[in-house]
Each structure stands twice: as structure tokens, then as C-alpha cells.
Motif scaffolding. Structure first.
Motif, mmCIF file in Angstrom:
data_model
loop_
_atom_site.group_PDB
_atom_site.id
_atom_site.type_symbol
_atom_site.label_atom_id
_atom_site.label_comp_id
_atom_site.label_asym_id
_atom_site.label_seq_id
_atom_site.Cartn_x
_atom_site.Cartn_y
_atom_site.Cartn_z
ATOM 1 N N LYS A 12 0.815 -1.259 -0.046
ATOM 2 C CA LYS A 12 0.042 0.002 0.096
ATOM 3 C C LYS A 12 0.673 1.261 -0.010
ATOM 4 O O LYS A 12 1.915 1.113 0.074
ATOM 5 N N GLN A 13 0.524 2.151 -0.353
ATOM 6 C CA GLN A 13 0.970 3.406 -0.679
ATOM 7 C C GLN A 13 0.371 4.691 0.034
ATOM 8 O O GLN A 13 -1.016 4.646 -0.167
ATOM 9 N N PHE A 14 0.923 5.619 0.514
ATOM 10 C CA PHE A 14 0.312 7.003 0.878
ATOM 11 C C PHE A 14 0.003 7.966 -0.249
ATOM 12 O O PHE A 14 0.830 7.849 -1.342
ATOM 13 N N LYS A 15 -1.161 8.603 -0.332
ATOM 14 C CA LYS A 15 -1.279 9.685 -1.180
ATOM 15 C C LYS A 15 -0.181 10.807 -1.337
ATOM 16 O O LYS A 15 0.447 11.153 -2.385
ATOM 17 N N GLY A 16 0.423 11.154 -0.111
ATOM 18 C CA GLY A 16 1.451 12.215 -0.313
ATOM 19 C C GLY A 16 0.807 13.647 -0.386
ATOM 20 O O GLY A 16 -0.235 13.732 -0.455
ATOM 21 N N PRO A 79 -0.772 2.026 -6.130
ATOM 22 C CA PRO A 79 -2.076 1.294 -5.760
ATOM 23 C C PRO A 79 -2.956 2.230 -5.165
ATOM 24 O O PRO A 79 -2.570 3.317 -4.213
ATOM 25 N N VAL A 80 -4.126 2.089 -5.403
ATOM 26 C CA VAL A 80 -5.366 2.725 -4.642
ATOM 27 C C VAL A 80 -6.119 1.883 -3.771
ATOM 28 O O VAL A 80 -6.485 0.955 -4.161
ATOM 29 N N THR A 81 -6.415 2.350 -2.519
ATOM 30 C CA THR A 81 -7.006 1.169 -1.487
ATOM 31 C C THR A 81 -8.402 1.712 -1.410
ATOM 32 O O THR A 81 -8.714 2.978 -1.531
ATOM 33 N N LYS A 82 -9.227 0.862 -0.847
ATOM 34 C CA LYS A 82 -10.631 1.269 -0.730
ATOM 35 C C LYS A 82 -11.254 0.232 0.225
ATOM 36 O O LYS A 82 -10.958 -1.107 0.484
ATOM 37 N N LYS A 83 -11.782 0.816 1.261
ATOM 38 C CA LYS A 83 -12.537 0.047 2.525
ATOM 39 C C LYS A 83 -13.885 -0.524 1.858
ATOM 40 O O LYS A 83 -14.508 0.190 1.019
ATOM 41 N N GLY A 94 -7.754 0.156 3.979
ATOM 42 C CA GLY A 94 -8.427 -0.793 3.417
ATOM 43 C C GLY A 94 -7.360 -1.655 2.193
ATOM 44 O O GLY A 94 -6.382 -1.385 2.063
ATOM 45 N N SER A 95 -7.944 -2.629 1.654
ATOM 46 C CA SER A 95 -7.029 -3.452 0.844
ATOM 47 C C SER A 95 -7.087 -2.643 -0.492
ATOM 48 O O SER A 95 -7.806 -1.740 -0.999
ATOM 49 N N VAL A 96 -6.032 -3.140 -1.520
ATOM 50 C CA VAL A 96 -5.945 -2.466 -2.627
ATOM 51 C C VAL A 96 -7.250 -2.614 -3.775
ATOM 52 O O VAL A 96 -7.478 -4.127 -3.844
ATOM 53 N N ASP A 97 -7.645 -1.718 -4.131
ATOM 54 C CA ASP A 97 -8.819 -2.007 -4.824
ATOM 55 C C ASP A 97 -8.401 -1.845 -6.203
ATOM 56 O O ASP A 97 -8.799 -2.628 -7.199
#
Length: 140
Positions: A12-16, A79-83, A94-97
Motif C-alpha cells: 500500500k502507498q500513501f497519497k502524499g 496502488p489505490v486502496t478502498k475500504k 483498506g485493501s488495494v482496490d
């Protein structure tokens, strides 16, 4: 062909701070050949999904066939995560969407080689309609 990385150091990655913006741009070098290279150049910041890159590739492959070559200069490496739906706040990230590619102004999105200028312009105009940002067609 899948436009995402096989392995990453972190899942997972932060948006920054610069959410859609990255600082550097890889430029195209002039290639020596009989036909000019036609390029689709981005004019805005954006994020392209993996599905969009796949759509672009399928459209180009269908139209060009074996007459020329094309290169998509993007890789969906963010990677973009979503709960999940109906989950309460907290309990971690959340996990990678899905995966996205960051695009900056001046970046070359697509290169087309060994195809006439008229045909390559027609193909890139067709692809411009599918993209969510402003782009420019350039001959090099």
C-alpha cells in the motif's frame, strides 16, 4: 499485457502531499528512421486507471494491426486502496482496490512508429476522446 507491476516493496502507498502531481518527466529521444514518430502529449495532471490503459492498447492494436508499432509510456504503479461498503471507520487501511498511473503535463502517453502521419493522427484523435484530460498530438 497487464499494466501494473508484478511486485512492489510495499503493498500500500500513501497519497502524499502532491496527490496527483509528480515532479519529473521522461522525455522521448529522437529516433532515426524513414517515418516520423507521432506522440500523444499530456497537457494536465491526471491519474489513469489500469482499465483505461488496457482500453487504449486494445484500440491501437485493433486499428494498427501489423502495419506499425506503438508504445504506451505509462505503467499503473500506484496502488489505490478502498475500504469495503458498510464498514465502520478505523480498523486500519483498506485493501488495494485498483492500480493507477500518474500523468504530468508534458509527459508522452503514446508513441506511434512506422505509420503514416495522417493515419497516426486519426488514431490519436480517436484515443483523445477516451481520455479524461487534454492532450496534444506532436510529430517528432
Amino acid at each position: 499485457m497487464i499494466y501494473k507491476p508484478k511486485e512492489t516493496k510495499y503493498s500500500k502507498q500513501f497519497k502524499g502531499k502532491k496527490f496527483n502531481k509528480i515532479s519529473s518527466c521522461v522525455s522521448l529521444q529522437k529516433l532515426n528512421g524513414p517515418m516520423p514518430v507521432t506522440v500523444l502529449k499530456a497537457l494536465n495532471h491526471a491519474r489513469f486507471s489500469e482499465k483505461l490503459l488496457l482500453t487504449i492498447r486494445q484500440t491501437l492494436a485493433k486499428k494498427i494491426k501489423k502495419q506499425g508499432k506503438f508504445f504506451i509510456r505509462l505503467l499503473a504503479d500506484v496502488p489505490v486502496t478502498k475500504k469495503p461498503l458498510e464498514i465502520r471507520m478505523g480498523k486500519g487501511k483498506g485493501s488495494v482496490d485498483h492500480w493507477t498511473a500518474k500523468v504530468i503535463p508534458g509527459a508522452f502517453i503514446i508513441e506511434i512508429h512506422e505509420v503514416s502521419i495522417l493515419k497516426s493522427h486519426k488514431l490519436l484523435r480517436e484515443i483523445q476522446k477516451k481520455l479524461p484530460i487534454e492532450t496534444e498530438i506532436v510529430n517528432i
